[in-house]
Design a protein around this motif. Structure first.
Motif, PDB file in Angstrom:
ATOM      1  N   THR A 297     -20.884  31.560   6.687  1.00 40.80           N
ATOM      2  CA  THR A 297     -20.744  31.759   5.246  1.00 40.80           C
ATOM      3  C   THR A 297     -20.032  33.068   4.942  1.00 40.80           C
ATOM      4  O   THR A 297     -19.150  33.128   4.069  1.00 40.80           O
ATOM      5  N   THR A 301     -16.563  33.136   3.038  1.00 37.69           N
ATOM      6  CA  THR A 301     -16.542  33.864   1.768  1.00 37.69           C
ATOM      7  C   THR A 301     -15.391  34.858   1.738  1.00 37.69           C
ATOM      8  O   THR A 301     -14.734  35.042   0.701  1.00 37.69           O
ATOM      9  N   PRO A 306     -16.918  33.843  -2.832  1.00 42.43           N
ATOM     10  CA  PRO A 306     -18.292  33.344  -2.729  1.00 42.43           C
ATOM     11  C   PRO A 306     -18.585  32.110  -3.569  1.00 42.43           C
ATOM     12  O   PRO A 306     -19.419  31.289  -3.189  1.00 42.43           O
ATOM     13  N   TYR A 307     -17.912  31.971  -4.731  1.00 40.36           N
ATOM     14  CA  TYR A 307     -18.316  30.946  -5.687  1.00 40.36           C
ATOM     15  C   TYR A 307     -17.151  30.026  -6.064  1.00 40.36           C
ATOM     16  O   TYR A 307     -15.985  30.380  -5.933  1.00 40.36           O
ATOM     17  N   ASN A 311     -19.412  32.435 -11.138  1.00 39.33           N
ATOM     18  CA  ASN A 311     -20.690  32.874 -10.593  1.00 39.33           C
ATOM     19  C   ASN A 311     -21.342  31.754  -9.788  1.00 39.33           C
ATOM     20  O   ASN A 311     -20.773  30.663  -9.631  1.00 39.33           O
ATOM     21  N   PHE A 312     -22.558  32.033  -9.300  1.00 41.04           N
ATOM     22  CA  PHE A 312     -23.238  31.099  -8.403  1.00 41.04           C
ATOM     23  C   PHE A 312     -23.565  29.770  -9.068  1.00 41.04           C
ATOM     24  O   PHE A 312     -23.812  28.773  -8.379  1.00 41.04           O
ATOM     25  N   ARG A 313     -23.607  29.725 -10.416  1.00 36.37           N
ATOM     26  CA  ARG A 313     -23.924  28.475 -11.096  1.00 36.37           C
ATOM     27  C   ARG A 313     -22.876  27.397 -10.841  1.00 36.37           C
ATOM     28  O   ARG A 313     -23.160  26.201 -10.980  1.00 36.37           O
ATOM     29  N   HIS A 316     -21.586  27.526  -4.374  1.00 38.22           N
ATOM     30  CA  HIS A 316     -21.090  28.400  -3.317  1.00 38.22           C
ATOM     31  C   HIS A 316     -20.012  27.670  -2.510  1.00 38.22           C
ATOM     32  O   HIS A 316     -20.194  26.503  -2.124  1.00 38.22           O
ATOM     33  N   THR A 317     -18.919  28.343  -2.257  1.00 38.97           N
ATOM     34  CA  THR A 317     -17.780  27.687  -1.610  1.00 38.97           C
ATOM     35  C   THR A 317     -18.159  27.072  -0.271  1.00 38.97           C
ATOM     36  O   THR A 317     -17.727  25.963   0.065  1.00 38.97           O
ATOM     37  N   TRP A 320     -20.297  23.977  -1.044  1.00 36.83           N
ATOM     38  CA  TRP A 320     -19.701  23.062  -2.022  1.00 36.83           C
ATOM     39  C   TRP A 320     -18.711  22.117  -1.353  1.00 36.83           C
ATOM     40  O   TRP A 320     -18.719  20.910  -1.613  1.00 36.83           O
ATOM     41  N   HIS A 361     -10.625  28.670  -5.618  1.00 33.42           N
ATOM     42  CA  HIS A 361     -11.637  27.613  -5.742  1.00 33.42           C
ATOM     43  C   HIS A 361     -11.074  26.358  -6.404  1.00 33.42           C
ATOM     44  O   HIS A 361     -11.507  25.241  -6.104  1.00 33.42           O
TER      45      HIS A 361
END
Length: 489
Positions: A297, A301, A306-307, A311-313, A316-317, A320, A361
């Motif tokens: 991770t 990352t 990271p996302y 944000n984390f909502r 996470h890459t 995901w 992302h």
């Protein structure tokens, strides 16, 4: 972890390390791309006859690797399978045109149309592999089959003598089979040919110690061929080519660390200490990059952020990407994983070149969309009835009640359409050269749902509702609140 590499350098390393083509027929294994996930050790055991796997999981890759002396030796060493190091490997059937080893497409179809018994055909292939002089001097496979049928005593004696000689030499004769979906355009004929291979494989397993078949096969083809006495003995010892999340990321890092044409590959390996130089051409990732999710991770990352958003909502890459490529059996093929990453890098270069990470992302999202479209195209080829069954659900939202699925199927008259598919399979009709196959129960919708669940196209939630994994849902234009949007034409 890789702070010493600039974003552009890392992006270039990614774009040049990931394979351009994800088709197993165009990407040949070599010592740098050979990756040995821990979950595949059983599949390479010489006494494992049947190796199951869907599209893109590595059947052809291992088939071709085991035929190459150098790659087979690497696999034997890294999996610690001593007997594999003393194998003489032969192709029994595959996608390559090798008429000296097995019949080519045209000749095989001619043999089937003439009513050749599949057992006699594969006996002829085996005896040719075992260097029977009389067969080496015959060019026609029809004549080879005739000679084999007319000389049963020579057939049995050759197998026994080869087995004894291999024992004396400390070797094992391994005959490999792949690309069985290409045996015949008629699925019923293909099933009969596969059944002949498996029957001979079982005979050799029970009667010899040093002659083995290894059959790489799709699960649906295996199910159609296991209808002979003692077939359960093969099914009980079958292995599956499965990939965990750590296996998939280990494969990615293996590619990055073995790109011999990249000017920054040595700096990449230096930035992640622990690489092992197995040979001048082959570098093994440190163990923590193969089996430690936290370490993987951290590295991913650094590559993709990271996302999946602000944000984390948004997710996470690291988790995901594989989560949205899983089928209903929670399996991800490395082909889908690598093709999604290839598309993600391409999108980042084309649209987000100023992004602070090597992969954006949104590129990952588009990569998943592209992988979904590819996966659906593959299943249309393998099992044409599946998209027919899913079509009435287009425009719906999942998860969906089973009763709603059955209602939509009833309203669309799905049973009659599926029966037509099944009739093509049974009667051998092939419009435009394409084989048609059908489900086991075209008129029993609860069983049809279960069959789609077995195939990984659907899955059942704990509350009983029916869901479709994103890798199918997206390209089939079925919605999910907050999910990855469908592919736009």
């Amino acid at each position: 972890m890789i702070a010493k590499l600039g974003v552009e350098e890392l992006r270039t390393l990614l774009s040049t390390s990931l394979p351009d083509a994800q088709d197993a027929d165009t990407v040949r294994p070599d010592v740098t791309t050979l990756f040995t996930p821990d979950s595949h050790r059983l599949a390479l055991n010489v006494d494992t006859t049947v190796v199951k796997g869907g599209r893109g999981v590595g059947k052809t890759f291992w088939f071709r690797s085991l035929l190459e002396d150098q790659l087979r030796a690497v696999a034997a060493d890294e999996y610690r399978i001593d007997r594999l190091a003393h194998v003489t490997a032969h192709p029994g059937y595959g996608a390559d045109n090798l008429p000296e080893h097995y019949p080519g497409s045209a000749e095989l179809h001619d043999l089937v149309d003439r009513g050749i018994d599949p057992r006699h055909l594969w006996d002829a292939v085996l005896l040719t592999t075992l260097d029977v002089p009389e067969l080496k001097n015959i060019s026609s496979w029809g004549e080879r089959v005739r000679w084999t049928r007319e000389h049963p005593a020579e057939r049995d004696r050759t197998i026994a003598e080869t087995d004894r000689q291999a024992a004396a030499d400390g070797t094992l004769r391994l005959v490999l089979f792949d690309a069985l979906e290409h045996l015949h355009h008629n699925r019923r004929q293909a099933d009969q040919l596969v059944r002949g291979i498996l029957q001979l494989a079982l005979e050799l397993r029970l009667s010899t110690r040093n002659i083995r078949f290894k059959v790489f096969i799709r699960p649906d083809m295996l199910d159609g061929a296991l209808s002979f006495p003692d077939a359960s003995k093969l099914a009980a010892n079958a292995a599956s080519l499965k990939w965990s999340t750590t296996n998939l990321y280990g494969l990615l890092f293996h590619y990055l660390g073995n790109n011999k044409n990249s000017p920054v590959v040595e700096r990449f390996r230096a930035a992640v200490p622990g690489w092992i130089e197995a040979t001048s051409e082959r570098h093994l990732p440190p163990p923590f990059l193969l089996g430690d999710e936290q370490q993987q991770t951290e590295l991913f990352t650094a590559i993709a952020g990271p996302y999946m958003g602000a944000n984390f909502r948004k997710g996470h890459t690291y988790t995901w990407l594989p989560n949205h490529l899983m089928d209903g059996a929670e399996q991800v093929s490395p082909r889908s994983f690598l093709s999604a990453l290839t598309k993600a890098v391409e999108e980042t270069i084309a649209r987000y070149a100023a992004h602070e990470y090597a992969i954006h992302h949104e590129g990952i999202r588009r990569g998943v969309q592209a992988a979904s479209a590819t996966r659906v195209a593959e299943i249309k080829e393998d099992l044409p009835w599946v998209p027919v069954a899913i079509a009435p659900l287009t425009g719906q939202q999942v998860p969906i009640d089973e009763s709603a699925v059955i209602h939509l199927w009833t309203e669309s008259g799905l049973t009659e359409t599926l029966r037509q598919q099944t009739e093509y399979r049974l009667e051998g009709k092939a419009p435009n050269g394409k084989v048609r196959t059908g489900p086991r129960y075209p008129d029993r919708y609860p069983e049809l749902i279960e069959e789609l669940i077995e195939l990984g196209v659907m899955r059942r939630r704990k509350d009983g509702r029916i869901d479709l994994p994103d890798v199918y849902r997206i390209a089939f234009s079925i919605g999910r609140k907050g999910g990855v949007p469908k592919v736009k034409s």
